[in-house]
Design an enzyme around this catalytic site. Structure first.
Site, PDB file in Angstrom:
ATOM      1  N   LYS A  63       0.837  -1.206   0.000  1.00  0.00           N
ATOM      2  CA  LYS A  63       0.000   0.000   0.000  1.00  0.00           C
ATOM      3  C   LYS A  63       0.872   1.256   0.000  1.00  0.00           C
ATOM      4  O   LYS A  63       0.619   2.205  -0.752  1.00  0.00           O
ATOM      5  CB  LYS A  63      -0.948  -0.006   1.215  1.00  0.00           C
ATOM      6  N   GLN A 114      -4.573  -1.278   9.610  1.00  0.00           N
ATOM      7  CA  GLN A 114      -4.555  -2.629   9.033  1.00  0.00           C
ATOM      8  C   GLN A 114      -5.196  -3.628   9.997  1.00  0.00           C
ATOM      9  O   GLN A 114      -4.875  -3.648  11.190  1.00  0.00           O
ATOM     10  CB  GLN A 114      -3.109  -3.021   8.708  1.00  0.00           C
ATOM     11  N   ASP A 117     -10.789   3.217   4.019  1.00  0.00           N
ATOM     12  CA  ASP A 117     -11.193   1.808   3.973  1.00  0.00           C
ATOM     13  C   ASP A 117     -12.718   1.678   3.871  1.00  0.00           C
ATOM     14  O   ASP A 117     -13.221   0.609   3.537  1.00  0.00           O
ATOM     15  CB  ASP A 117     -10.765   1.104   5.271  1.00  0.00           C
TER      16      ASP A 117
HETATM   17  N1  GUN Z   1      -6.889  -6.609   6.195  1.00  0.00           N
HETATM   18  C1  GUN Z   1      -7.183  -7.347   5.099  1.00  0.00           C
HETATM   19  N2  GUN Z   1      -7.758  -6.570   4.162  1.00  0.00           N
HETATM   20  C2  GUN Z   1      -7.810  -5.319   4.655  1.00  0.00           C
HETATM   21  C3  GUN Z   1      -8.293  -4.084   4.150  1.00  0.00           C
HETATM   22  O1  GUN Z   1      -8.804  -3.964   3.036  1.00  0.00           O
HETATM   23  N3  GUN Z   1      -8.153  -3.023   4.972  1.00  0.00           N
HETATM   24  C4  GUN Z   1      -7.630  -3.128   6.213  1.00  0.00           C
HETATM   25  N4  GUN Z   1      -7.565  -2.028   6.955  1.00  0.00           N
HETATM   26  N5  GUN Z   1      -7.190  -4.255   6.727  1.00  0.00           N
HETATM   27  C5  GUN Z   1      -7.289  -5.346   5.951  1.00  0.00           C
END
Ligand code: GUN
Length: 304
Positions: free
Chosen positions: A53, A97, A120
């Protein structure tokens, strides 16, 4: 053999569009879109995602900040970090995350993120706005990426029967809500199935578009798919593979080879939905930056 819908290729196109939008925002506002990614602990899969990311954000011309906290970080300390990012005008998008360590209440943390910076789309305010059909909401990235893949490959869900297998807050429920919206990428007839659904195949065989998001390797077999259907595979499952140097390989929820014999089009794993999730995170961050900046400018004009 089905057409392959490549999330990798679509992402390359979309990320260059997003980079242009970021550059335009930069020249108008004097700052780059800012994305903060918070990681608590050292889960290897999460570390990989967070690094990807950050790299994608840097490449698109954003300012990216990674905050890494030790696994034993108290919840209050994490809430303090989130509050700091909420107040920081150089940060337009905040992502914590998941999963978080067990001693931390994830719902409380998600609730603490400023909904306008919630790239998100997991804050209950944004989940509610999505449920009432708000076109401008920051929508969760994987579901939004699925809609873009369908639209950009020529498979508009409008009027089609879409069967979603999976009811999570991250994929199943929000993708169903996006498909039900009255705008672009919506107007579908939606059925949601899940792990307790009886005779799953009888339901999935009705799908013009089938979205598999349950996290079970090879759950969807060729006999469960209507000939000519479009199949979107959201699953990322590790299966043992002694022939691989890692000892495992990643497979989706769809038995790719046999379903590809039946379907009109299918997404691969890896290289399908995965890259689109990060692409939509970048999209949401530029959109959030523009809105926050416009709101700031309007407040400034009012103060004058
Ligand atoms: N863990 C797995 N997928 C995601 C996501 O799309 N966003 C976040 N914040 N954590 C995750």
């Amino acid at each position: 053999m089905a057409k392959i819908i490549s999330g990798q290729e679509l992402s390359e196109t979309m990320r260059s569009e997003i980079a242009s939008d970021a550059a335009e925002f930069h020249s108008e506002s004097g700052m780059a879109p800012g994305l903060a990614v918070v990681l608590v602990g050292a889960d290897p899969a999460s570390e990989v995602y967070v690094r990807m990311k950050g790299k994608a954000a840097d490449k698109a011309g954003f300012v990216s900040r990674q905050v890494t906290l030790p696994p034993e970080t108290p919840e209050d300390e994490l809430l303090g970090v989130v509050a700091g990012l909420n107040a920081d005008p150089s940060i337009h998008g905040i992502l914590v995350q998941l999963p978080l360590p067990k001693h931390i209440d994830s719902a409380r943390v998600l609730l603490a993120i400023d909904p306008d910076k919630d790239v998100d789309g997991f804050h209950p305010m944004n989940a509610g706005r999505l449920a009432v059909g708000d076109e401008s909401v920051l929508a969760p990235c994987t579901p939004a990426g699925i809609i873009e893949m369908l639209m950009r490959s020529g498979y508009d869900p409008s009027g089609r029967h879409v069967v979603v297998v999976g009811r999570s807050n991250i994929v199943g429920k929000p993708v169903a809500l996006l498909l039900l919206r009255k705008g672009r990428g919506g107007n579908a007839t939606v059925t949601i199935a899940h792990s307790r659904t009886k005779d799953l195949g009888a339901i999935t065989r009705q799908a013009d578009i089938l979205i598999a998001a349950v996290g079970r390797a090879n759950l969807i077999t060729g006999d469960m798919v209507k000939p000519g259907a479009v199949v979107i595979d959201v699953g990322v499952n590790r299966v043992d593979d002694p022939a691989s140097s890692k000892g495992y390989r990643l497979v989706g929820d769809v038995a790719f080879d046999e379903v590809a014999e039946v379907a009109e089009a299918i997404t691969p794993v890896p290289g399908g939905v995965g890259p689109m999730t990060i692409t939509m995170l970048l999209r949401n961050t530029v959109d959030a930056a523009r809105r926050l900046h416009a709101a700031d400018a309007a407040r400034g004009a009012f103060a004058d």
